[in-house]
Enzyme design. Structure first.
Site: not given
Length: 397
Positions: A127, A129, A244
């Site tokens: 959660g 963007s 990431e």
């Protein structure tokens, strides 16, 4: 690369190669190899097998399922996985929220979440963007107001990938609106079955359903679901995004895709032989191969100099993300160009060796894959964001 590996590293690579091809079901690897959409059950099955043998989260602390591996071993683990077309451990669990909890979470939160996160007993959603906070993520407006022993959360998140499968969602929320926007953000864990949470699908241009928008209306969240300190969420988010971006390089997967493009080119006839023998196409192919090799060496250099257990994001991961995502796009473009007009309705019926079997009929059309890969330069922050990080943090501009 084999010439650069020690005897022990070569033995480790062979072990991982055999493990992936014998322990992970072949039908899952085949579907992944030809680009079919994997089911939730496919991904859970694969990750639970990896976790059973200690191979799901090797980058985590050893006490929570990690491995005391060298950077080269971690590289081999991932590359052999991708070369065998094994679905990667769910990134939201393995390389995003898991490391954040392991690094910044309380002992209670670690014990509560890490074992289930490693085994994919909890499917995490991201959660981050929002409709008006994408690349400028610090402008997020979803609020979490503390009332006694709970937070009241209101707002909206969007582009929530695979959110339809989510059990829990890790959130960036605004807990202090009166300070610099980066300073008033916290990292919160929310059960997606909590009253007030609504998930709505976003239909993509190909008719698929991969992303979602998630709404929060007066959602009550226990304060013990806060990771780390209140208003320190931006620090944790930068740490998460650094992990990431390293994974987005997907070097092994790019090698597999490039091999497929070469195989198709070798059987595509031209007036002077095959497309693979065409000087212009061969030069283009060689350029992509050279850039992919250079990226692999860059990744190894970054891994070999990273500080073990560091809680600081490594800005060099932006280099991997920037080039890795662009190369993935270049390779899918090569494939579409090889197929020409056939790419409009192309189905993979040729027998192309992929390391464990031959690819059967039934792959999605190449043009769909081409458009799908346009999005990879957005993951983990757009290419423009990565260039800004590189210019400031690495070049000092």
């Amino acid at each position: 690369m084999d010439n650069l590996l020690s005897k022990e590293e070569l033995e480790f690579a062979q072990h991982m190669r055999e493990f992936y091809r014998t322990e992970i079901p072949e039908d899952i690897r085949r579907r992944n190899a030809i680009g079919e959409e994997l089911s939730k059950e496919d991904m859970v099955t694969s990750m639970q097998i990896l976790n059973k043998h200690g191979y799901a989260v090797p980058n985590w602390p050893v006490e929570w399922g990690g491995q005391d591996w060298t950077p080269v071993q971690r590289h081999i683990w991932l590359e052999e996985m991708q070369l065998a077309s094994v679905p990667s451990p769910l990134a939201f669990n393995a390389s995003m929220v898991g490391p954040v909890i392991a690094t910044f979470g309380s002992q209670e939160i670690k014990e509560r979440f890490l074992p289930k996160t490693a085994n994919l007993d909890i499917w995490w959603s991201q959660g981050f963007s929002e409709p008006n906070a994408g690349s400028d993520l610090a402008s997020l407006k979803t609020t979490a107001v503390k009332q006694g022993d709970k937070y009241i959360v209101n707002g909206q998140k969007t582009w929530t990938t695979l959110g339809q499968y989510g059990d829990w969602i890790f959130m960036l929320v605004r807990t202090d609106p009166n300070v610099k926007k980066q300073a008033g953000i916290s990292f919160l864990l929310i059960d997606m079955t909590t009253p007030g949470v609504t998930v709505r699908p976003i239909q993509l241009i190909d008719g698929g359903h991969e992303v979602n928008e998630v709404f929060f209306e007066n959602v009550e969240v226990p304060v013990e679901n806060l990771v780390g300190e209140e208003n320190k969420g931006w620090t944790y988010a930068k740490f998460l995004l650094g992990n990431e971006r390293t994974g987005i390089a997907r070097i092994g997967a790019s090698k597999v895709a490039l091999a497929r493009a070469k195989a198709y080119a070798a059987t595509t006839r031209t007036p002077r032989g095959t497309l693979l023998q065409d000087p212009l196409f061969a030069a283009r192919l060689a350029k992509v191969e050279a850039e992919l090799t250079a990226l692999e060496f860059t990744q190894l250099r970054i891994l070999s100099t990273q500080s073990a257990g560091s809680d600081k994001p490594d800005p060099r991961s932006s280099v991997l993300k920037l080039r890795g995502s662009k190369l993935q796009q270049d390779i899918t473009e090569l494939l579409v160009d090889v197929l020409g007009p056939q790419a409009l309705d192309f189905v993979d019926s040729r027998e192309v060796a992929d390391g464990f079997t031959t690819l059967p009929p039934g792959a999605p059309d190449a043009l769909k894959a081409y458009f799908n890969y346009r999005k990879v330069t957005i993951y983990g922050g757009s290419s423009e964001v990565q260039r800004s990080i590189i210019s400031k943090a690495l070049l000092g501009l």
